[in-house]
Design an enzyme around this catalytic site. Structure first.
Site, PDB file in Angstrom:
ATOM      1  N   GLY A   1       0.800  -1.218   0.000  1.00 43.58           N
ATOM      2  CA  GLY A   1       0.000   0.000   0.000  1.00 43.58           C
ATOM      3  C   GLY A   1       0.833   1.267   0.000  1.00 43.58           C
ATOM      4  O   GLY A   1       2.064   1.240  -0.123  1.00 43.58           O
ATOM      5  N   GLN A   2       0.126   2.398   0.156  1.00 52.54           N
ATOM      6  CA  GLN A   2       0.763   3.709   0.050  1.00 52.54           C
ATOM      7  C   GLN A   2       1.913   3.865   1.051  1.00 52.54           C
ATOM      8  O   GLN A   2       2.996   4.332   0.702  1.00 52.54           O
ATOM      9  CB  GLN A   2      -0.295   4.801   0.292  1.00 52.54           C
TER      10      GLN A   2
ATOM     11  N   TYR B   1     -14.475   3.682   9.886  1.00 49.15           N
ATOM     12  CA  TYR B   1     -13.011   3.715   9.940  1.00 49.15           C
ATOM     13  C   TYR B   1     -12.550   4.381  11.252  1.00 49.15           C
ATOM     14  O   TYR B   1     -11.710   3.842  11.979  1.00 49.15           O
ATOM     15  CB  TYR B   1     -12.509   4.493   8.731  1.00 49.15           C
TER      16      TYR B   1
HETATM   17  P1  NAD Z   1      -3.428   1.264   1.531  1.00 40.84           P
HETATM   18  O1  NAD Z   1      -4.857   0.986   1.285  1.00 40.84           O
HETATM   19  O2  NAD Z   1      -2.653   2.017   0.508  1.00 40.84           O
HETATM   20  O3  NAD Z   1      -2.653  -0.104   1.794  1.00 40.84           O
HETATM   21  C1  NAD Z   1      -3.185  -1.137   2.570  1.00 40.84           C
HETATM   22  C2  NAD Z   1      -2.557  -2.446   2.074  1.00 40.84           C
HETATM   23  O4  NAD Z   1      -3.107  -3.491   2.873  1.00 40.84           O
HETATM   24  C3  NAD Z   1      -2.903  -2.767   0.617  1.00 40.84           C
HETATM   25  O5  NAD Z   1      -1.719  -3.067  -0.102  1.00 40.84           O
HETATM   26  C4  NAD Z   1      -3.820  -3.964   0.707  1.00 40.84           C
HETATM   27  O6  NAD Z   1      -3.676  -4.884  -0.353  1.00 40.84           O
HETATM   28  C5  NAD Z   1      -3.366  -4.582   2.024  1.00 40.84           C
HETATM   29  N1  NAD Z   1      -4.412  -5.422   2.615  1.00 40.84           N
HETATM   30  C6  NAD Z   1      -5.739  -5.182   2.627  1.00 40.84           C
HETATM   31  N2  NAD Z   1      -6.380  -6.191   3.228  1.00 40.84           N
HETATM   32  C7  NAD Z   1      -5.442  -7.085   3.602  1.00 40.84           C
HETATM   33  C8  NAD Z   1      -5.492  -8.328   4.274  1.00 40.84           C
HETATM   34  N3  NAD Z   1      -6.650  -8.885   4.640  1.00 40.84           N
HETATM   35  N4  NAD Z   1      -4.334  -8.967   4.523  1.00 40.84           N
HETATM   36  C9  NAD Z   1      -3.148  -8.429   4.123  1.00 40.84           C
HETATM   37  N5  NAD Z   1      -3.049  -7.259   3.480  1.00 40.84           N
HETATM   38  C10 NAD Z   1      -4.174  -6.593   3.217  1.00 40.84           C
HETATM   39  O7  NAD Z   1      -3.336   1.969   2.944  1.00 40.84           O
HETATM   40  P2  NAD Z   1      -2.197   2.954   3.493  1.00 40.84           P
HETATM   41  O8  NAD Z   1      -2.560   4.322   3.081  1.00 40.84           O
HETATM   42  O9  NAD Z   1      -0.855   2.429   3.174  1.00 40.84           O
HETATM   43  O10 NAD Z   1      -2.499   2.864   5.051  1.00 40.84           O
HETATM   44  C11 NAD Z   1      -1.868   1.921   5.874  1.00 40.84           C
HETATM   45  C12 NAD Z   1      -2.338   2.139   7.296  1.00 40.84           C
HETATM   46  O11 NAD Z   1      -2.104   3.497   7.688  1.00 40.84           O
HETATM   47  C13 NAD Z   1      -3.834   1.895   7.526  1.00 40.84           C
HETATM   48  O12 NAD Z   1      -4.022   1.345   8.792  1.00 40.84           O
HETATM   49  C14 NAD Z   1      -4.413   3.282   7.497  1.00 40.84           C
HETATM   50  O13 NAD Z   1      -5.586   3.367   8.254  1.00 40.84           O
HETATM   51  C15 NAD Z   1      -3.297   4.084   8.134  1.00 40.84           C
HETATM   52  N6  NAD Z   1      -3.371   5.509   7.772  1.00 40.84           N
HETATM   53  C16 NAD Z   1      -3.103   5.903   6.492  1.00 40.84           C
HETATM   54  C17 NAD Z   1      -3.194   7.257   6.169  1.00 40.84           C
HETATM   55  C18 NAD Z   1      -2.909   7.757   4.784  1.00 40.84           C
HETATM   56  O14 NAD Z   1      -3.109   8.955   4.515  1.00 40.84           O
HETATM   57  N7  NAD Z   1      -2.434   6.912   3.863  1.00 40.84           N
HETATM   58  C19 NAD Z   1      -3.550   8.185   7.158  1.00 40.84           C
HETATM   59  C20 NAD Z   1      -3.871   7.728   8.431  1.00 40.84           C
HETATM   60  C21 NAD Z   1      -3.741   6.383   8.739  1.00 40.84           C
HETATM   61  C1  AKB Z   2      -8.188   8.709   4.982  1.00 40.19           C
HETATM   62  O1  AKB Z   2      -8.445   9.764   4.389  1.00 40.19           O
HETATM   63  O2  AKB Z   2      -8.994   7.827   5.225  1.00 40.19           O
HETATM   64  C2  AKB Z   2      -6.772   8.528   5.497  1.00 40.19           C
HETATM   65  C3  AKB Z   2      -6.687   8.984   6.911  1.00 40.19           C
HETATM   66  C4  AKB Z   2      -6.489  10.411   7.209  1.00 40.19           C
HETATM   67  O3  AKB Z   2      -6.771   8.180   7.803  1.00 40.19           O
HETATM   68  N1  AKB Z   2      -5.883   9.222   4.630  1.00 40.19           N
END
Ligand code: NAD
Ligand code: AKB
Length: 313
Positions: free
Chosen positions: A15-16, A144
């Site tokens: 993921g990201q 969420y």
């Molecule tokens: P994303 O959606 O880009 O990546 C999540 C990854 O998890 C994906 O590659 C997906 O294939 C994998 N995944 C989904 N279900 C799965 C499963 N059952 N088993 C194994 N892998 C699985 O998300 P992200 O942006 O990289 O976020 C990662 C974490 O950070 C999350 O917990 C998210 O809530 C948190 N977060 C992200 C942001 C943001 O802006 N990106 C902000 C706040 C919190």
């Molecule tokens: C979302 O928008 O859901 C995420 C976060 C701030 O948790 N980027």
């Protein structure tokens, strides 16, 4: 302050955040020691051992931990705010059961340290929206956000009751150029750069004056690595730490992009994500992170925009 030989497992590495975190951790621990797991193979991480894993499969997770002698887990697999609202029951299942599966491995002493990210989504419409402090009213209105708030409480509980060394950050919206975002409300602040470069225009799904806290991915990865490598006694908060980032509106980021691409135009067509954004803080305070583990952010809006445009061009 760390053992270079520790084996690390990143769940949700494709993921990201996962791709960039795996790259940085590989520099510290070597690629062989950073095992990357996801539902599907990850093209961007060819040098790390890959395991296909559904985090909801506790036995498969345990087998991977044993096979690689994993010491630390970074759990990133989750549904984010926008996709979570579209699939609420599955979001709850994935976000909670995945966390329990990992926390239980730590409780049973199979691993020594856990990282699990929370989000600004833990706050809700009754939270003070400007300069939101660490400790305040929290009534999240998205599935969420509810899962993140519950997750924070469980992390704190596992630490208190079972001495699990779990650490967490409430990330703002994260903005990086190496990978695409995965279903959040803050995703516009990444898409806008791709569209500005490709088409010189962008239609935003949030209104012009919707202020939200955001952060450059490089800062977020550095914060993650810093909190995970701080002495345990410095980590006073075992729920999750606020991270402030930078607050801006779509109109403000568009103006900043226009300094580099003068012909860039933005239009607005709000969708269901507006309601989510309106329930979140506009700006956040992160005094505890600064005090406890010496956090300091590097990117402001102007350097973030310049960095994104240079790297995506
Ligand atoms: P994303 O959606 O880009 O990546 C999540 C990854 O998890 C994906 O590659 C997906 O294939 C994998 N995944 C989904 N279900 C799965 C499963 N059952 N088993 C194994 N892998 C699985 O998300 P992200 O942006 O990289 O976020 C990662 C974490 O950070 C999350 O917990 C998210 O809530 C948190 N977060 C992200 C942001 C943001 O802006 N990106 C902000 C706040 C919190
Ligand atoms: C979302 O928008 O859901 C995420 C976060 C701030 O948790 N980027």
């Amino acid at each position: 302050m760390y053992n270079k030989e520790d084996k690390i497992l990143i769940i949700g590495s494709g993921g990201q955040i996962g791709i960039e975190l795996a790259q940085e951790l590989s520099l510290l621990y070597s690629s062989e020691n950073v095992v990357v797991a996801d539902l599907k193979p990850i093209i961007a991480l060819p040098n790390n051992p890959f395991e296909q894993l559904d985090v909801l499969n506790k036995d498969a997770l345990f087998a991977i931990v044993k096979k690689h002698n994993i010491k630390q887990i970074y759990l990133l697999a989750a549904l984010l705010s926008a996709t979570g609202e579209q699939n609420p029951m599955f979001a709850w299942k994935l976000n909670m059961e995945g966390l329990f599966n990992v926390l239980d491995l730590a409780k049973e002493k199979h691993i020594t340290k856990v990282y699990w990210p929370s989000s600004i989504a833990v706050f809700g419409p009754t939270t003070p929206r400007i300069n939101t402090p660490q400790f305040t009213v929290m009534e999240p209105s998205t599935v969420y956000g509810i899962s993140k708030q519950a997750g924070e409480r469980w992390c704190e509980w596992y630490f208190r009751k079972h001495n699990v060394d779990v650490r967490s950050l409430r990330y703002p919206g994260l903005i990086g150029w190496k990978s695409a975002p995965g279903g959040g409300t803050t995703d516009y602040a990444v898409h806008i750069f791709h569209e500005a470069i490709k088409n010189k225009k962008y239609e935003c799904f949030l209104s012009a004056n919707t202020a939200l806290p955001m952060m450059h991915m490089e800062d977020a990865i550095r914060a993650t690595i810093e909190i995970m490598h701080s002495p345990a006694e410095n980590i006073k908060i075992r729920g999750s730490y606020n991270l402030a980032g930078i607050s801006f509106t779509p109109d403000q980021i568009a103006s900043e992009i226009r300094k580099h691409i003068p012909e860039f135009g933005i239009s607005y067509k709000r969708d269901f994500r507006q309601e989510i954004a309106d329930s979140w803080p506009q700006s956040i305070l992160d005094d505890e992170a600064k005090k406890d583990w010496n956090w300091s952010m590097k990117y402001d809006l102007s350097s973030l925009v310049e960095n994104m445009l240079v790297n995506l061009a």
